[in-house]
Design an enzyme around this catalytic site. Structure first.
Site, PDB file in Angstrom:
ATOM      1  N   ARG A  21     -32.312 -13.801   1.479  1.00  0.00           N
ATOM      2  CA  ARG A  21     -32.778 -13.562   2.852  1.00  0.00           C
ATOM      3  C   ARG A  21     -32.345 -12.189   3.381  1.00  0.00           C
ATOM      4  NH1 ARG A  21     -30.745 -18.509   6.156  1.00  0.00           N
ATOM      5  NH2 ARG A  21     -28.997 -18.212   4.711  1.00  0.00           N
ATOM      6  N   ASN A  39     -34.589 -20.179   4.839  1.00  0.00           N
ATOM      7  CA  ASN A  39     -34.461 -21.097   3.712  1.00  0.00           C
ATOM      8  C   ASN A  39     -35.168 -22.400   4.039  1.00  0.00           C
ATOM      9  OD1 ASN A  39     -32.983 -19.436   2.071  1.00  0.00           O
ATOM     10  ND2 ASN A  39     -30.998 -20.340   2.584  1.00  0.00           N
TER      11      ASN A  39
END
Length: 756
Positions: A21, A39
């Site tokens: 990320r 996520n």
């Protein structure tokens, strides 16, 4: 006219807990994109908006520039209408779809390593340093999505400095869940054998103990190791005596590749394997000038080395002048200890000190072991660093839990077209290892969100794994042992259809209820036919013949000489006392407590004992391992004679070779040359049977599996000669050829039986 567009991207693979990320965030800023990333239970989801060229570059870079620990297995892009969003953010995790994947534990990255040894850095010599590109993952995760509350770091609130790093998208530790420092993170402690705290700096005191020849139990990422100075023969002897491990080789830890190369011949590929983030143990050929005690690996031409796999190991390895023995902290036949109270209870009679810490290990994971074969890596044990990475299956199938067999137990869970192998669990011979199997199955299923529809287990009715699998209340598929080996090799090589399977191991329960182990199968996932096998031999004393290879040598001699076997001028005949010989002969003559076996492993035991390499063993496979080591020093241009009898079902008989070996021994021929010629003989016989099967069935593909194919000499001989004969030869690469890879084959067979 604007070309501004928006896209939704869903990414599967190992993309959580590996800095994915933050990588996406930085990439989006670089390309001037807006949107968000988060996520999910399955992987990572992104919505990105910007110019068309920037979005195209973004999509390419997600694969090409992914963080070093990430593995992108699928990327699905859907075009959306632009909404005029500004800025890019990282959203909280959201569960979506079926389970995702979890990163394995991995070594310290170069950036963290520099900080570890930088006196001006606030994490100088801190043994729990990590970032989004490195550190513990699988061993500390308690649930998903992978966030700090779902790890064993949940009890360590971050200090202000660590929190600032954690929340800074441009920082290497942005959303690094194990992030910590000496102010707020886990800490080392040192205890004596009675569990009393030892005063002083724990690391320095432990190093002093190692230099003094003491045994130190060290808590690592996946469990405890037992460490001693590998150059101190008294210390190695002490560890062997206390651990009751007379001769099985110990693994060693060295600080860097230069240190490794002082003791072994380390090729470029072996060096790359050692230096990888997985930090496996790699078996390499000994250097004669090594200062390591010969007792580390007696009767063996190879040392097993690993480089540090966590910050504490880096500190230990650099704190001593020689390699450290770093062997699994367990009692014989039990899994590696990983809980602190368990370690103190089970290892207090072995270790003088315990170097431990207060970060819990949630999942025990033993070290992985690799050796090179024909210039390619071959797993002997697939565990820490590689688990739970997925193995691609030949196609989509039902969800299966495969529970392996008895030795070198592992599990396999399947989902769609992926198989997830567990870490090495151990030999299922006691309640402790069975409990570890049960815990591993529950944890892996929970992390991956896989609810199995069917259980696959070995055909043997008495294995603990079979009993466990049958007790789960799901439909069960019993899979013949050698069929599972064959399917395992086919699956990891992406094969469908049928092939010839040459399956060589020590013991497997045959479809006819007898003991198999030298098998020629033809078939695929749906079934098989046994088209040949090694000649049958008696196992006098049953399981005792596994522990005492001299029994197999005498059984081989009995086939040649009958009741006159003890008149032969061979040292092995002296292993049975005069008074016991009539009973021994009766066992062989009547088959009393002497079952028949086609086992290749037992054949190697017989020859090892005939050459007086090993009459009794202290660990599994020792006789064959030491016979291979002897053969590596020998030379042989020709094979001994053998016979192939039968049509449609071929029996490969090595009686003529045993007779020739005895004649060469009597004639004073070098034992090393005899051992090398024996290896060539087995290979030549295998190739001959494969030729005959091809003539009957037209099958060109041959898969090689089973624990005997850990033998480098034999495998190279067999694969080389089959290739020269025009066969397409397939070996293991992703899972071990031994029973550690068996669950993969079980899973595919059961999954195909149940359907998609």
């Amino acid at each position: 006219m604007t070309t501004r567009q928006r896209a939704s991207l869903e990414i599967d693979g190992i993309v959580q807990g590996v800095g994915f990320r933050p990588f996406v965030y930085r990439l989006a800023l670089r390309l001037g994109l807006s949107g968000w990333v988060r996520n999910t239970g399955q992987g990572v989801q992104i919505e990105a908006e910007g110019e068309a060229e920037a979005l195209a570059a973004f999509s390419r870079a997600l694969r090409e520039e992914a963080p070093p620990l990430a593995v992108v297995t699928a990327l699905r892009l859907t075009h959306l209408d632009a909404v005029g969003e500004e800025g890019f953010v990282i959203l909280d995790s959201a569960k979506k779809g079926h389970g995702g994947e979890v990163s394995p534990d991995c070594d310290v990255c170069e950036d963290c390593l520099k900080e570890l040894f930088d006196p001006d850095n606030r994490r100088h010599l801190y043994p729990f340093i990590n970032c989004t590109n490195c550190g513990p993952r699988y061993s500390i995760i308690t649930g998903i999505p992978y966030d700090r509350p779902a790890t064993t770091m949940a009890g360590f609130p971050m200090c202000d400095d660590c929190l600032a790093e954690y929340h800074d998208p441009l920082n290497r530790r942005f959303h690094a869940q194990p992030n910590a420092c000496p102010v707020c993170g886990p800490r080392l402690s040192l205890f004596d054998a009675e569990g009393a705290p030892v005063a002083g700096d724990p690391l320095q005191q432990a190093l002093a103990a190692l230099k003094a020849g003491r045994v130190v139990a060290v808590k690592g990422v996946g469990g405890y190791h037992l460490a001693v100075d590998a150059s101190n023969e008294e210390a190695v002897t002490l560890l062997r005596r206390r651990k009751k491990r007379d001769e099985k080789p110990f693994a060693m830890l060295a600080a860097d590749l230069d240190a490794v190369r002082r003791h072994v011949h380390c090729s470029e590929l072996e060096g790359r394997l050692l230096s990888g983030v997985e930090s496996p143990i790699v078996l390499m050929r000994k250097r004669p000038e090594s200062t390591v005690s010969p007792l580390v690996a007696p009767g063996n031409g190879w040392f097993g080395f690993m480089l540090p796999g966590n910050p504490l190991q880096h500190l230990l390895a650099r704190g001593v002048d020689s390699p450290l023995v770093m062997t699994s902290g367990n009692l014989s036949d039990e899994p590696i200890a990983y809980r602190d109270d368990e370690a103190l209870r089970t290892l207090s009679g072995i270790a003088d000190f315990f170097l431990t810490h207060d970060r819990d290990i949630h999942t025990r994971t033993d070290d992985s072991v690799i050796r090179l074969y024909r210039g390619e890596p071959l797993f002997l044990r697939r565990s820490r660093g590689y688990v739970p990475r997925a193995v691609a299956l030949p196609g989509e199938q039902a969800r299966v839990l495969a529970v392996g067999a008895e030795l070198k137990a592992t599990l396999c869970l399947t989902r769609g077209g992926q198989g997830f192998m567990s870490q090495h669990i151990g030999d299922l011979k006691n309640a402790a290892t069975l409990t570890s199997l049960e815990e591993s199955a529950a944890h892996l299923g929970r992390l991956l969100e896989i609810t199995p529809e069917v259980v696959a287990h070995d055909l043997h009715p008495d294995y603990l794994s079979t009993v466990y699998g049958q007790g789960l209340g799901l439909p069960c598929v019993a899979v013949q042992h050698h069929h599972a080996h064959m399917a395992s090799c086919m699956a990891e090589n992406g094969l469908d259809g049928e092939a010839i399977g040459v399956i060589l191991d020590g013991t497997g329960y045959g479809s006819d209820g007898t003991i198999w182990g030298g098998e020629f199968l033809v078939g695929g996932y749906a079934g098989f036919a046994r088209r040949g096998h090694f000649g049958l031999m008696r196992m006098p004393g049953g399981d005792a013949a596994v522990r005492e290879p001299f029994r197999m040598a005498l059984a081989a001699l009995y086939r040649l000489h009958g009741a006159e076997l003890f008149l032969q001028p061979l040292a092995v005949c002296g292993e049975v006392q005069e008074g016991d010989r009539p009973l021994f002969l009766k066992m062989l003559e009547k088959g009393i407590n002497a079952p028949l076996t086609s086992s290749c492993g037992r054949l190697f035991d017989a020859v090892s004992a005939l050459l007086s390499v090993r009459h009794r063993i202290s660990y599994e496979g020792q006789a064959a391992i030491e016979l291979e080591a002897l053969a590596e020093t020998g030379a042989a241009d020709e094979a001994y004679p053998y016979l192939v009898a039968g049509e449609g079902s071929h029996v490969l008989e090595f009686g003529p070779a045993i007779a020739a070996i005895c004649a060469d021994l009597a004639g004073g021929k070098s034992r090393a040359d005899i051992a090398r010629a024996f290896h060539r003989t087995v290979a030549a016989g295998i190739v001959e049977v494969c030729r005959r099967i091809r003539a009957e069935h037209g099958e060109e593909r041959v898969v090689l599996s089973g624990g005997v194919f850990q033998n480098r000499l034999l495998t190279e001989d067999v694969a080389g000669e089959l290739t020269a004969e025009g066969f397409q030869v397939y070996c293991h690469r992703l899972v071990p050829p031994n029973d550690g890879g068996l669950a993969l084959g079980q899973a595919v067979i059961a999954g195909r039986a149940l359907g998609k």
